[in-house]
Design a protein around this motif. Sequence first.
Motif, PDB file in Angstrom:
ATOM      1  N   ARG A  87     -12.759 -58.204  50.645  1.00  0.00           N
ATOM      2  CA  ARG A  87     -13.923 -58.273  50.681  1.00  0.00           C
ATOM      3  C   ARG A  87     -14.837 -57.645  52.071  1.00  0.00           C
ATOM      4  O   ARG A  87     -13.887 -57.719  52.748  1.00  0.00           O
ATOM      5  N   ASP A  88     -15.931 -57.135  52.005  1.00  0.00           N
ATOM      6  CA  ASP A  88     -16.620 -56.798  52.907  1.00  0.00           C
ATOM      7  C   ASP A  88     -17.550 -57.789  53.117  1.00  0.00           C
ATOM      8  O   ASP A  88     -18.387 -58.198  52.213  1.00  0.00           O
ATOM      9  N   VAL A  89     -17.706 -58.296  54.243  1.00  0.00           N
ATOM     10  CA  VAL A  89     -18.585 -59.618  54.499  1.00  0.00           C
ATOM     11  C   VAL A  89     -19.498 -59.046  55.918  1.00  0.00           C
ATOM     12  O   VAL A  89     -18.780 -58.993  57.015  1.00  0.00           O
ATOM     13  N   LEU A  90     -20.833 -59.300  55.716  1.00  0.00           N
ATOM     14  CA  LEU A  90     -21.675 -59.140  57.074  1.00  0.00           C
ATOM     15  C   LEU A  90     -22.484 -60.248  57.163  1.00  0.00           C
ATOM     16  O   LEU A  90     -23.081 -60.840  56.087  1.00  0.00           O
ATOM     17  N   VAL A  91     -22.351 -60.746  58.395  1.00  0.00           N
ATOM     18  CA  VAL A  91     -23.101 -62.069  58.779  1.00  0.00           C
ATOM     19  C   VAL A  91     -24.175 -61.742  59.847  1.00  0.00           C
ATOM     20  O   VAL A  91     -23.748 -61.047  60.637  1.00  0.00           O
ATOM     21  N   VAL A  92     -25.324 -62.191  59.585  1.00  0.00           N
ATOM     22  CA  VAL A  92     -26.631 -61.852  60.330  1.00  0.00           C
ATOM     23  C   VAL A  92     -27.009 -63.261  60.695  1.00  0.00           C
ATOM     24  O   VAL A  92     -27.218 -64.256  60.230  1.00  0.00           O
ATOM     25  N   ALA A  93     -26.897 -63.539  62.079  1.00  0.00           N
ATOM     26  CA  ALA A  93     -27.231 -64.876  62.748  1.00  0.00           C
ATOM     27  C   ALA A  93     -28.408 -64.756  62.871  1.00  0.00           C
ATOM     28  O   ALA A  93     -29.261 -63.931  63.465  1.00  0.00           O
ATOM     29  N   ARG A  94     -29.237 -66.160  62.811  1.00  0.00           N
ATOM     30  CA  ARG A  94     -30.359 -66.464  63.130  1.00  0.00           C
ATOM     31  C   ARG A  94     -30.451 -67.451  64.256  1.00  0.00           C
ATOM     32  O   ARG A  94     -29.467 -67.850  64.599  1.00  0.00           O
ATOM     33  N   ALA A  95     -31.600 -67.603  64.786  1.00  0.00           N
ATOM     34  CA  ALA A  95     -31.666 -68.374  66.033  1.00  0.00           C
ATOM     35  C   ALA A  95     -31.043 -69.823  66.022  1.00  0.00           C
ATOM     36  O   ALA A  95     -30.488 -70.367  66.878  1.00  0.00           O
ATOM     37  N   GLY A  96     -31.133 -70.402  64.940  1.00  0.00           N
ATOM     38  CA  GLY A  96     -30.537 -71.659  64.490  1.00  0.00           C
ATOM     39  C   GLY A  96     -28.964 -71.881  64.491  1.00  0.00           C
ATOM     40  O   GLY A  96     -28.526 -72.933  64.761  1.00  0.00           O
ATOM     41  N   ALA A  97     -28.462 -70.494  64.566  1.00  0.00           N
ATOM     42  CA  ALA A  97     -26.985 -70.611  64.679  1.00  0.00           C
ATOM     43  C   ALA A  97     -26.394 -71.160  65.830  1.00  0.00           C
ATOM     44  O   ALA A  97     -25.425 -71.623  65.838  1.00  0.00           O
TER      45      ALA A  97
END
Length: 116
Positions: A87-97
Motif C-alpha cells: 500500500r501507499d500511505v500518505l499522512v498529513v499531520a494537523r496541529a493537534g498531532a
Amino acid sequence: MNPAPVHPHRFTREDRLRQKAAIQRTLKQGRKKVFPELVIYALRNELPHPRLGLAVSRKVGNAVVRNRIKRRLREAFRQQPTRTQGRDVLVVARAGARQLSMRAMGAYFQQTLERA
C-alpha cells in the motif's frame, strides 16, 4: 571496511513514498480518512511492501516538534500488523498531532488500513 549493518526495522528509500507521481496518485485515487489530528490517504500498490509518505507543515510546530511527530508516525506505522500488504500511505499531520498518543496513532492507521 564493512558498511554499517542495516537495522531490520529501518525505513529505507524503498519504504518511503517519495515520487511526486505516486504521491499525487495516492491523493487522488486513495481512500481518505479524516481524523481531528491527521488525514490519512491509502491506496494499494503493486509492490510487496507498503510505502509511507509524511507531510507535516510548519503550522504544526517548530522543527523539533515536526520531527518528533514524524518519528512517532513512522513507528506507529511500522507496528501495524497489516504492514505486509502493498500500500501507499500518505499522512498529513494537523496541529493537534502534537498531543496525539502512540496508541491513538496506531488506532488511526489500523482503521484506515483495514479498509484500504
